[in-house]
Design a protein around this motif. Structure first.
Motif, PDB file in Angstrom:
ATOM      1  N   LYS A  50       0.836  -1.215   0.000  1.00 24.87           N
ATOM      2  CA  LYS A  50       0.000   0.000   0.000  1.00 24.87           C
ATOM      3  C   LYS A  50       0.862   1.253   0.000  1.00 24.87           C
ATOM      4  CE  LYS A  50      -3.825  -2.370   0.313  1.00 24.87           C
ATOM      5  NZ  LYS A  50      -4.671  -2.574  -0.811  1.00 24.87           N
ATOM      6  N   GLU A  56      -7.920   7.541  -2.014  1.00 25.50           N
ATOM      7  CA  GLU A  56      -8.160   6.148  -1.688  1.00 25.50           C
ATOM      8  C   GLU A  56      -6.858   5.417  -1.358  1.00 25.50           C
ATOM      9  OE1 GLU A  56      -9.398   7.715  -4.360  1.00 25.50           O
ATOM     10  OE2 GLU A  56     -11.546   7.732  -3.934  1.00 25.50           O
ATOM     11  N   LYS A  57      -5.820   5.689  -2.147  1.00 27.80           N
ATOM     12  CA  LYS A  57      -4.535   5.022  -1.903  1.00 27.80           C
ATOM     13  C   LYS A  57      -3.886   5.529  -0.621  1.00 27.80           C
ATOM     14  CE  LYS A  57      -3.726   3.551  -6.550  1.00 27.80           C
ATOM     15  NZ  LYS A  57      -2.767   3.164  -7.534  1.00 27.80           N
ATOM     16  N   ALA A 101      -5.827   3.865   2.156  1.00 28.48           N
ATOM     17  CA  ALA A 101      -5.487   2.439   2.235  1.00 28.48           C
ATOM     18  C   ALA A 101      -4.129   2.244   2.914  1.00 28.48           C
ATOM     19  CB  ALA A 101      -5.480   1.816   0.836  1.00 28.48           C
TER      20      ALA A 101
END
Length: 142
Positions: free
Chosen positions: A53, A72-73, A76
């Motif tokens: 991640k 989102e990354k 995460a």
């Protein structure tokens, strides 16, 4: 540097100190925690997931909000980091590592203050504790 008898005597004393540190309970606890963490499949999976991640996020980080899936990354990666941090084996390892670092920092200060109370010692840790500090930077004075 002159390699005389005094140099070799100091080298022998350093070897003795290292042997004592390695035999200490603090160092044994660190070694056990490290081994336990590396043998735990859950901790290993959490480390692998976090690394993946983190790498995914680092690939697009420079582009900021313009990168697709930036938020989102980033989320995460932070979620994976939190799961890793909350793992019992990982937290035990980090705690024991901090204890060993504290021992080494205290020894460094004790040795340096034998020469002068104003010798600055780079403790290498923002959590370093000593008798006093020099203006809030990462050096400590004894």
């Amino acid at each position: 540097m002159i390699y005389d008898e005094a140099f070799f005597e100091i080298e022998d004393q350093i070897d003795s100190l290292v042997t004592v540190i390695k035999a200490s309970e603090t160092c044994r606890n660190y070694q056990i925690a490290k081994q336990t963490m590396h043998q735990d499949p859950v901790a290993q999976e959490l480390m692998r997931t976090f690394s993946e991640k983190k790498l995914d996020f680092e690939r697009i980080e420079a582009y900021g909000a313009y990168a697709p899936d930036f938020k989102e990354k980033k989320r995460a990666m932070r979620t994976a980091k939190r799961q890793l941090d909350l793992n019992e084996q990982v937290s035990e390892y980090r705690w024991s590592e901090t204890q060993l670092q504290r021992l080494l920092d205290e020894l460094t200060v004790a040795i340096s203050t034998c020469f002068s109370p104003t010798v600055k010692v780079d403790a290498g840790s923002p959590f370093f504790q000593s008798k006093s500090s020099c203006g809030g930077n990462c050096h400590a004075r004894g």
